[in-house]
Scaffold this active site. Sequence first.
Site, PDB file in Angstrom:
ATOM      1  CG  PHE A 123       4.437  -1.630   6.001  1.00  0.00           C
ATOM      2  CD1 PHE A 123       3.613  -2.653   6.443  1.00  0.00           C
ATOM      3  CD2 PHE A 123       4.348  -1.230   4.678  1.00  0.00           C
ATOM      4  CE1 PHE A 123       2.717  -3.259   5.575  1.00  0.00           C
ATOM      5  CE2 PHE A 123       3.450  -1.840   3.809  1.00  0.00           C
ATOM      6  CZ  PHE A 123       2.637  -2.855   4.266  1.00  0.00           C
ATOM      7  CE1 TYR A 225      -4.514  -0.704   3.366  1.00  0.00           C
ATOM      8  CE2 TYR A 225      -4.468   1.212   1.925  1.00  0.00           C
ATOM      9  CZ  TYR A 225      -3.816   0.170   2.564  1.00  0.00           C
ATOM     10  OH  TYR A 225      -2.467   0.016   2.405  1.00  0.00           O
TER      11      TYR A 225
HETATM   12  C1  LIG Z   1      -0.433  -0.702   5.439  1.00  0.00           C
HETATM   13  C2  LIG Z   1       0.790   0.121   5.550  1.00  0.00           C
HETATM   14  C3  LIG Z   1       1.273   0.817   4.438  1.00  0.00           C
HETATM   15  C4  LIG Z   1       0.584   0.661   3.120  1.00  0.00           C
HETATM   16  O1  LIG Z   1       1.030   1.507   2.105  1.00  0.00           O
HETATM   17  P1  LIG Z   1       0.204   1.523   0.733  1.00  0.00           P
HETATM   18  O2  LIG Z   1       0.853   2.543  -0.076  1.00  0.00           O
HETATM   19  O3  LIG Z   1      -1.220   1.805   1.083  1.00  0.00           O
HETATM   20  O4  LIG Z   1       0.289   0.150   0.123  1.00  0.00           O
HETATM   21  C5  LIG Z   1       2.381   1.624   4.610  1.00  0.00           C
HETATM   22  N1  LIG Z   1       3.000   1.744   5.824  1.00  0.00           N
HETATM   23  C6  LIG Z   1       2.547   1.064   6.904  1.00  0.00           C
HETATM   24  C7  LIG Z   1       3.223   1.230   8.225  1.00  0.00           C
HETATM   25  C8  LIG Z   1       1.449   0.217   6.792  1.00  0.00           C
HETATM   26  O5  LIG Z   1       1.006  -0.454   7.855  1.00  0.00           O
END
Ligand SMILES: *Cc1c(COP(=O)(O)O)cnc(C)c1O
Length: 406
Positions: A123, A225
């Site tokens: 991600f 979330y």
């Molecule tokens: C959704 C997701 C995030 C989101 O990070 P935020 O700080 O909540 O925006 C991070 N890592 C992965 C693997 C995700 O799927």
Amino acid sequence: MQAPTDLDAADPLAAYRDRFVGAETPLVYFDGNSLGRPLRATGPRLAAFVDQEWGGRLIRGWDERWFDLPRTLGDRLGEVCLGAAAGQVAIGDSTTVLLYKLMRAAVAARPGRTEIVLDRDQFPTDRYVADGVARECGLTLRWIEVDTNAGVTADQLAAVVGPQTALVVVNHVAYRSAYLADAPELTRIAHDAGALVLWDLCHSAGVVPTELDAWDVDLAVGCSYKYLNGGPGAPAFLYVAERLQDELTQPIQGWMGADDPFLMGPSYVPAPGIRRFLSGTPAIVGMLALADMVELIAEAGLDAVRAKSVGLTAYAVDVADALLAPAGVVLASPADPERRGGHVTLRHPLMRAATAALWERDVIPDYRDPDGLRIGLSPLSTSYAEVRAGLEAVADVLEEVPPLGG
Ligand SMILES: *Cc1c(COP(=O)(O)O)cnc(C)c1O
């Protein structure tokens, strides 16, 4: 193939769908892996909180419950979803911020080692934070090239770790393909090289069981979330194994992680235990919906949730084979349910345009490059009939969207 109505009739968790807002409408929701639906209980829970706790207890609420909530709710999440004994999980910040805190803590605990290992298809926030930490600390990123229809394998990790490795970062379920990494095996490989390992559980928490203690995991983070239905921007969670807590320190040394926050002393002394990983005032309102969802998962049982998740993704794969493969759609997720998380990705050159057309019809998947339609199937709020209706809509839309260049 079985009829979706028969599958719903045989589903022991079918009735849970009614506990979610909007389940009574014909809208097809395939994005519970990005933003889970709210529970019906959440509206009254928030109203009661405003009237009674915030409005009634006012500042006393901190002493009575709120101050401890990051840890009491963390303990419950650890017990119900993560395989973590009490005292190792806390709620707060965002996943991005927690990644930063724990990456910094980990590399500081491995002085002299020069590399952070991660894969190219993680991600984006994980890759970007690692890049920043590497620059700040004078380290090198060691990239694993992965198949974007799959994810990191044991052989790939074993080939790159060594005495230079400070930290290995892995996404437990790959956000694009849903590939489910072999967490105990990869953790063992990182440990054999003397490195620490940080698992990002964003796409597994609440849907794929983990055994963080039994797998000897060092560090983990995840958001609340997605499959934990905490609501947009709800705070994230972190796990730090008890054996490491007093050895690690994190860089955002705020008063809530200090030994005695109300001493308000001249300098920062980290609290013992998990509390040292907190920084500032916790987002209490943001934890309420999460708390309800953790209890709902406890009631249903996480193993039953996972069994339904496997049933839903297997059904989606079967329906896609029958309805969409003739139109040229291919599966871009592992075919083996044991190696697959809670979503499936389907590729076709027209998927970007198809996604926009589907949203107009109240069928809500999401799109991920290249050409991927992500079908996220949150087990407690999704029915087999919904899967069937949504994939039929995909077939219709692919017939209607103009071909590329046409
Ligand atoms: C959704 C997701 C995030 C989101 O990070 P935020 O700080 O909540 O925006 C991070 N890592 C992965 C693997 C995700 O799927």
